[in-house]
Design a protein around this motif. Structure first.
Motif, PDB file in Angstrom:
ATOM      1  N   MET A 142       0.909  -1.235  -0.132  1.00  0.00           N
ATOM      2  CA  MET A 142      -0.006   0.038   0.098  1.00  0.00           C
ATOM      3  C   MET A 142       0.841   1.333   0.062  1.00  0.00           C
ATOM      4  O   MET A 142       0.391   2.371  -0.220  1.00  0.00           O
ATOM      5  N   ARG A 143       1.932   1.319   0.186  1.00  0.00           N
ATOM      6  CA  ARG A 143       3.076   2.469   0.283  1.00  0.00           C
ATOM      7  C   ARG A 143       4.213   2.214  -0.679  1.00  0.00           C
ATOM      8  O   ARG A 143       4.849   0.790  -0.632  1.00  0.00           O
ATOM      9  N   LEU A 144       4.583   2.945  -1.450  1.00  0.00           N
ATOM     10  CA  LEU A 144       5.893   3.101  -2.196  1.00  0.00           C
ATOM     11  C   LEU A 144       6.804   4.163  -2.103  1.00  0.00           C
ATOM     12  O   LEU A 144       6.191   5.544  -2.096  1.00  0.00           O
ATOM     13  N   GLU A 157       0.906   6.617  -1.769  1.00  0.00           N
ATOM     14  CA  GLU A 157       0.001   5.549  -0.937  1.00  0.00           C
ATOM     15  C   GLU A 157      -1.253   5.181  -1.926  1.00  0.00           C
ATOM     16  O   GLU A 157      -1.772   6.134  -2.269  1.00  0.00           O
ATOM     17  N   VAL A 158      -1.156   3.864  -2.253  1.00  0.00           N
ATOM     18  CA  VAL A 158      -2.219   3.441  -2.971  1.00  0.00           C
ATOM     19  C   VAL A 158      -3.613   3.076  -2.307  1.00  0.00           C
ATOM     20  O   VAL A 158      -3.414   2.272  -1.331  1.00  0.00           O
ATOM     21  N   GLY A 159      -4.683   3.694  -3.021  1.00  0.00           N
ATOM     22  CA  GLY A 159      -5.868   3.290  -2.305  1.00  0.00           C
ATOM     23  C   GLY A 159      -6.690   2.426  -3.330  1.00  0.00           C
ATOM     24  O   GLY A 159      -7.001   2.526  -4.313  1.00  0.00           O
ATOM     25  N   TYR A 160      -6.826   1.127  -3.008  1.00  0.00           N
ATOM     26  CA  TYR A 160      -7.133  -0.043  -3.785  1.00  0.00           C
ATOM     27  C   TYR A 160      -8.835   0.210  -3.915  1.00  0.00           C
ATOM     28  O   TYR A 160      -9.351   0.044  -5.028  1.00  0.00           O
ATOM     29  N   THR A 164      -7.365   5.206  -6.193  1.00  0.00           N
ATOM     30  CA  THR A 164      -6.570   6.545  -6.286  1.00  0.00           C
ATOM     31  C   THR A 164      -5.284   6.209  -5.815  1.00  0.00           C
ATOM     32  O   THR A 164      -4.900   5.374  -4.871  1.00  0.00           O
ATOM     33  N   CYS A 165      -4.434   7.230  -5.627  1.00  0.00           N
ATOM     34  CA  CYS A 165      -2.917   7.207  -5.223  1.00  0.00           C
ATOM     35  C   CYS A 165      -2.659   8.698  -4.819  1.00  0.00           C
ATOM     36  O   CYS A 165      -2.757   9.408  -5.988  1.00  0.00           O
ATOM     37  N   GLN A 166      -1.700   8.819  -3.853  1.00  0.00           N
ATOM     38  CA  GLN A 166      -1.539  10.110  -3.220  1.00  0.00           C
ATOM     39  C   GLN A 166      -0.180  10.000  -2.972  1.00  0.00           C
ATOM     40  O   GLN A 166       0.374   9.235  -2.432  1.00  0.00           O
ATOM     41  N   SER A 167       0.454  10.970  -3.617  1.00  0.00           N
ATOM     42  CA  SER A 167       1.864  11.209  -3.531  1.00  0.00           C
ATOM     43  C   SER A 167       2.412  12.509  -3.083  1.00  0.00           C
ATOM     44  O   SER A 167       1.845  13.309  -3.269  1.00  0.00           O
TER      45      SER A 167
END
Length: 483
Positions: A142-144, A157-160, A164-167
């Protein structure tokens, strides 16, 4: 301990990757630039913006197209969670994240097997102003964390559920990021200038990160030193590379507890890891260690200047070295195997055990087939005689009628009964061949010259960009279906 060696070549895998791709009117040569592996798959990044996803069980390969076009990929990382998460960073600074569904086990119900999900792609743009050179996943995928050549570290942070993904950028070291590692929420960042441990602050926003430097002494020069979290002497510690074949062991606050010096051990002879096709010119031993990779417990793999070393940190020993590679462009380590990108079209896998996913294992030396207790017996030289020579006796033609007891003994020590049995078996084979020739066959199996007509098939992109609806699931009216 099993011997570390190369068990089989990866020529079949490399041959599955095309040598060139067409973009418009031009053809571009395909080179492998970065690699990563897990037990089931291998990911190979290329210079044309494609990730090749290789299934180690059945040998199939798929193309994952990034949003960066033909930009060169510089780093690729795999996380195996509920799905396979593949992150690929490119030289232009963007990061593409692929969510690849795992194949359901065969014991699930048929309804779930029919609901296969497509491969989805997330794209991170605008935060990295330099090429991405390092990626690290959290265990749950969930975190990269991504680091670039300019020293910026970005958290995605990936929201499955929400797709969405927030960076956001969390720290900036101002120097090239060499290696990163993650453990229990702490991020270890090693740049060409220093090594720091980053921990999130205990506030409501979660936007601020506290930075603690490993060691109080600054480096005397900029160098690509690596650092990882490892379990040494029963403790979770930070292992950081220093100059002069030294390793620092530090705690979670960056306090150095011990310095491991391998300088004298590197001068002593150590076992060379066996390769199937080693280079004739060994690589000169470097003066320091580079990146670090944990390998089977307390052991550590280090790579520097085209050479690879296997270190035992608890026994203070150099277990093995690999100095007969052409180059080392990238390295991936998983459990008991090491995958090395030797050149743009050459991969080398070394491990303590053969690759269990391969059905055929090619071994180099004969002694590997034989146990220590067995003996190798030299075989007698043999030759094959033509049927005419078998039937000739005293100058008579092969078609002469000859009794079985007057045949020439071709073996030299046999009797007439053995020769009669050989001729009888030979005649039975001829009768079998005649029967096969008289059988009827299907006319469609005959080869016919000319080009066959290919049925036109509509190409569908298997990768679904987040925020778009694939054409194959649109309703008949043309309007997207409601969620």
């Amino acid at each position: 301990m099993n011997m570390l060696r190369e068990w089989s070549p990866l020529v079949e895998l490399v041959n599955k990757i095309p040598t060139s791709v067409q973009r418009g009117l031009l053809f571009h040569d395909v080179s492998i630039t970065c690699i990563d592996l897990v037990e089931e798959f291998i990911a190979l990044g290329t210079n044309v913006g494609l990730v090749f996803w290789y299934d180690r069980k059945n040998g199939s390969i798929e193309r994952l197209a990034t949003d960066s076009g033909s930009q060169e990929l510089t780093c690729v990382r795999i996380a195996s969670t509920v799905d396979f998460m593949v992150a690929a960073g490119c030289r232009a600074g963007s990061v593409n994240i692929f969510q690849i569904p795992k194949t359901p086990p065969p014991d699930v119900c048929a309804e779930l097997l029919l609901k296969t999900k497509p491969t989805e792609r997330y794209t991170v743009r605008g935060l990295h102003r330099a090429g991405v050179c390092e990626l690290v996943w959290s265990k749950n995928g969930m975190r990269l964390f991504s680091g670039d050549l300019g020293g910026a570290v970005v958290l995605t942070e990936v929201g499955y559920a929400s797709k969405t993904c927030q960076s956001r950028e969390i720290i900036n070291e101002r120097y090239e990021i060499v290696q990163m590692d993650l453990r229990r929420g702490q991020l270890l960042v090693s740049s060409s200038f220093r090594t720091v441990i980053c921990s999130p602050e205990d506030d409501d926003s979660g936007q601020r990160w506290r930075v603690a430097q490993v060691g109080k002494k600054d480096r005397k020069m900029l160098a690509p030193f690596g650092a990882v979290f490892a379990n040494v002497h029963g403790k979770h510690q930070v292992v950081s590379t220093r100059s002069g074949f030294r390793l620092w062991l530090a705690d979670d606050e960056g306090n150095v507890a011990q310095t491991l010096i391998f300088k004298e051990l590197m001068r002593a002879p150590c076992p060379e890891i066996a390769l199937l096709n080693p280079s004739r010119n060994p690589i000169r031993i470097p003066t320091t260690f580079g990146k670090l990779y944990p390998f089977e417990g307390h052991r550590m793999v280090s790579v520097a200047n085209g050479a690879l070393f296997l270190l035992d940190l608890e026994r203070m020993a150099v277990v093995g070295s690999l100095t007969r590679l052409r180059h080392i462009l990238d390295v991936a380590v998983d459990r008991n195997e090491i995958l090395i990108l030797e050149s743009a079209r050459s991969l080398v896998r070394i491990g303590t055990l053969p690759d269990s996913s391969q059905s055929t294992i090619v071994l180099k030396n004969l002694e590997l087939f034989v146990s220590a207790e067995s003996q190798v017996v030299q075989a007698d030289e043999c030759y094959e005689e033509t049927p005419a020579e078998l039937l000739v006796r005293n100058g008579e033609s092969p078609s002469s009628s000859v009794p079985g007891d007057e045949l020439v003994d071709v073996a030299g020590d046999g009797d007439g009964h053995d020769d009669a049995r050989l001729i009888d078996n030979h005649m039975k084979k001829l009768e079998l061949f005649d029967a096969l020739n008289e059988l009827k066959y299907d006319e469609s199996i005959l080869f016919k010259s000319g080009r066959s007509r290919r049925k036109h098939r509509t190409k569908v992109n298997p990768i679904v960009e987040i925020g778009q609806i694939p054409k194959e699931v649109e309703p008949a009216g043309g309007e997207p279906s409601g969620s």
